[in-house]
Structures are given as C-alpha cells and as structure tokens.
Design a protein around this motif. Structure first.
Motif, PDB file in Angstrom:
ATOM      1  N   ARG A   1       0.795  -1.188   0.000  1.00 17.45           N
ATOM      2  CA  ARG A   1       0.000   0.000   0.000  1.00 17.45           C
ATOM      3  C   ARG A   1       0.849   1.269   0.000  1.00 17.45           C
ATOM      4  O   ARG A   1       0.323   2.374   0.075  1.00 17.45           O
ATOM      5  CB  ARG A   1      -0.843   0.023   1.291  1.00 17.45           C
ATOM      6  CG  ARG A   1      -1.902  -1.065   1.383  1.00 17.45           C
ATOM      7  CD  ARG A   1      -2.466  -1.220   2.795  1.00 17.45           C
ATOM      8  NE  ARG A   1      -1.479  -1.775   3.711  1.00 17.45           N
ATOM      9  CZ  ARG A   1      -1.667  -1.979   5.015  1.00 17.45           C
ATOM     10  NH1 ARG A   1      -2.838  -1.679   5.564  1.00 17.45           N
ATOM     11  NH2 ARG A   1      -0.728  -2.485   5.776  1.00 17.45           N
TER      12      ARG A   1
ATOM     13  N   THR B   1       8.394   0.866   5.060  1.00 10.85           N
ATOM     14  CA  THR B   1       7.535  -0.306   4.839  1.00 10.85           C
ATOM     15  C   THR B   1       8.404  -1.465   4.335  1.00 10.85           C
ATOM     16  O   THR B   1       9.566  -1.268   3.976  1.00 10.85           O
ATOM     17  CB  THR B   1       6.415   0.002   3.807  1.00 10.85           C
ATOM     18  OG1 THR B   1       7.007   0.141   2.509  1.00 10.85           O
ATOM     19  CG2 THR B   1       5.650   1.261   4.167  1.00 10.85           C
TER      20      THR B   1
ATOM     21  N   LEU C   1      -3.455  -9.046   3.152  1.00 13.84           N
ATOM     22  CA  LEU C   1      -4.126  -7.889   3.763  1.00 13.84           C
ATOM     23  C   LEU C   1      -5.568  -8.228   4.155  1.00 13.84           C
ATOM     24  O   LEU C   1      -6.061  -7.733   5.173  1.00 13.84           O
ATOM     25  CB  LEU C   1      -4.087  -6.687   2.811  1.00 13.84           C
ATOM     26  CG  LEU C   1      -2.699  -6.046   2.653  1.00 13.84           C
ATOM     27  CD1 LEU C   1      -2.712  -4.974   1.575  1.00 13.84           C
ATOM     28  CD2 LEU C   1      -2.215  -5.443   3.967  1.00 13.84           C
TER      29      LEU C   1
HETATM   30  O1  3SL Z   1       5.572  -3.890   1.472  1.00 10.84           O
HETATM   31  C1  3SL Z   1       5.260  -2.734   1.569  1.00 10.84           C
HETATM   32  O2  3SL Z   1       5.998  -1.813   1.313  1.00 10.84           O
HETATM   33  C2  3SL Z   1       3.883  -2.416   2.103  1.00 10.84           C
HETATM   34  O3  3SL Z   1       3.220  -1.537   1.291  1.00 10.84           O
HETATM   35  C3  3SL Z   1       3.170  -3.623   2.549  1.00 10.84           C
HETATM   36  S1  3SL Z   1       1.659  -3.330   3.349  1.00 10.84           S
HETATM   37  O4  3SL Z   1       0.618  -3.219   2.375  1.00 10.84           O
HETATM   38  O5  3SL Z   1       1.718  -2.168   4.169  1.00 10.84           O
HETATM   39  O6  3SL Z   1       1.423  -4.499   4.176  1.00 10.84           O
END
Ligand code: 3SL
Length: 241
Positions: free
Chosen positions: A28, A102, A211
């Motif tokens: 995300r 992230t 998710l």
């Molecule tokens: O992997 C990432 O950088 C995220 O975007 C993963 S999540 O969607 O927040 O789990």
C-alpha cells in the motif's frame, strides 16, 4: 520515450539509472504516499531502516511529524501509524511530514533514488503520472514494482500496465514503439484484462490475500480506485517527496 517495466527492484539493471523512475507499491506504500500529499502533508520521507527513521525524525518537532512503520503488513510498535492510506486524513496529516518505512515499497524507492527524476505511482494517482510523462517526454522510463520480498506482485505489474496503457492511448503511438522490454506488453495485457475489476484482481494477489487476513478490505477497496487523486509525488531530495 521508451518504457521499461520491472516486476521487482531486484530485476532492474545494475549500474544504470533511467531519466525517470516510477516506483509502484499499490498495496500500500505508494497509495499511502499519494494520499498523504493530497491531504496536505508537508512531505513524505522514506526509509528502509527503522532506526534511521527514528533518528532523523527526532530532529522534527513532534507536532510537525508523523511516524509510519509497517512490517509484515502490521503497524510497528511505538509508531503513530502503520501503512493504511485510510488513516491519513487531512485532519491528521496537514502540515506534517510523514516519516515512513515499509517492507517492500521503500526498498523499491531506495533502488531508484539516484535517477534524474523519481515519481511514485498507484492506481489512485495514475493520471497525474501519465500527464507528467506526456508533458516531459523523458527518454528512458523505468516503472518498478515493489513486489513482496523479492517476488512478483500482481497488483504492481497491473498498475505498471495501467500507466503504459494510458500512455499508449493518449500518445496514439503503437505499444511496440513505446515498449522497451517485453514486460511492458504483458503488463498492458494484464491491466486490460482486469481494468474493470481491480478489486477482484487484488483478491487473487498474494499480498491482497495477506491484507484481507489482516482485515484490510477497506484499504483494498480504496487502492483499487483509478485516477481519483491529482497529486504527483516527485522526489525533491534523496528519499523526500
Ligand atoms: O511492502 C510494503 O511496502 C507495504 O506496502 C506492505 S503493506 O501493504 O503495508 O502491508
């Protein structure tokens, strides 16, 4: 202009940088980045390392910063936010800098951060990215999916296809003239097949399923919208959008 699609940061050519790199993490990170900037966030600063994020953000007054951290889909303990774009309301983010790390999205951004121009894209701000490409006509463009820990992510390649599809449509050039690699053609085919049901596509994607197990259905629904934000996240200095 030649477009190249890479499914993951690991698949990008080593020792080369393009004129324009577009990092994609539909689920995300890049959906969150677009949302924060569209909601009036001062900037978004990305980190792969959580300790570095904490150290750098310490220099910011607490009322001017927000720390967002995600690992394995969940929020990092002690951070104000995880990685849900739906938490990034104007009331919360306006005038504040989001410091974010992230699992995969920020890693993809780090891989391309030395490119002359770095953008982030998701379905929600696809049109703004396409408009930039058509106006600026960068010669070599990489669209880089974040994937998941080194492997392919359906939703990122579909978004790369959405960008390429729209560039083809608006420039009226045949796809083979714009495509720098075969991945562009297959990304356009994937997007064309699912463009009217992106939420359905997310249900087939391994990270979409992850998710959903974490009860993030509303995030999937939000991220499946196309062209709803006009914001163009563009790198101002290394790691800052
Ligand atoms: O992997 C990432 O950088 C995220 O975007 C993963 S999540 O969607 O927040 O789990």
């Amino acid at each position: 202009m030649k477009l190249f699609v890479y499914h993951t940061p690991e698949l990008t050519p080593k020792d080369q940088v393009p004129d324009c790199a577009i990092a994609v993490d539909v689920l995300r990170a890049t959906s969150t980045i677009a949302t924060v900037l569209s909601a009036g966030g001062e900037a978004v600063q990305v980190f792969s390392d959580l300790d570095e994020l904490i150290a750098v953000s310490e220099a910011w007054p607490p009322q001017k910063r927000l720390r967002a951290g995600e690992r394995g889909g969940g929020k990092v303990t002690g951070f104000e936010l995880g990685n849900s774009p739906l938490d990034c309301t104007p009331e919360l983010v306006e005038g504040r800098r989001l410091f974010i790390s992230t699992t995969n999205g920020t890693r993809a951004l780090k891989r391309v951060q030395d490119s002359a121009t770095v953008l982030t894209a998701a379905f929600i701000n696809r049109a703004a990215v396409v408009q930039y490409l058509l106006e600026k006509q960068p010669e070599i463009v990489w669209i880089v999916g974040s994937g998941w820990e080194g492997s392919y992510s359906l939703e990122d390649t579909a978004c790369a296809g959405a960008i390429a599809h729209s560039v083809v449509e608006k420039s009226q050039l045949p796809p083979e003239e714009l495509a720098g690699n075969d991945e562009v053609i297959s990304a356009i085919a994937l997007y064309s097949q699912w463009q009217n049901n992106l939420l359905g596509l997310f249900h087939h994607a391994s990270h979409g399923k992850r998710l959903l197990r974490l009860e993030c259905y509303e995030d999937l629904k939000y991220c499946s919208q196309t062209d709803v934000l006009t914001v163009l996240p563009i790198q101002q200095e290394a790691g800052v959008f």
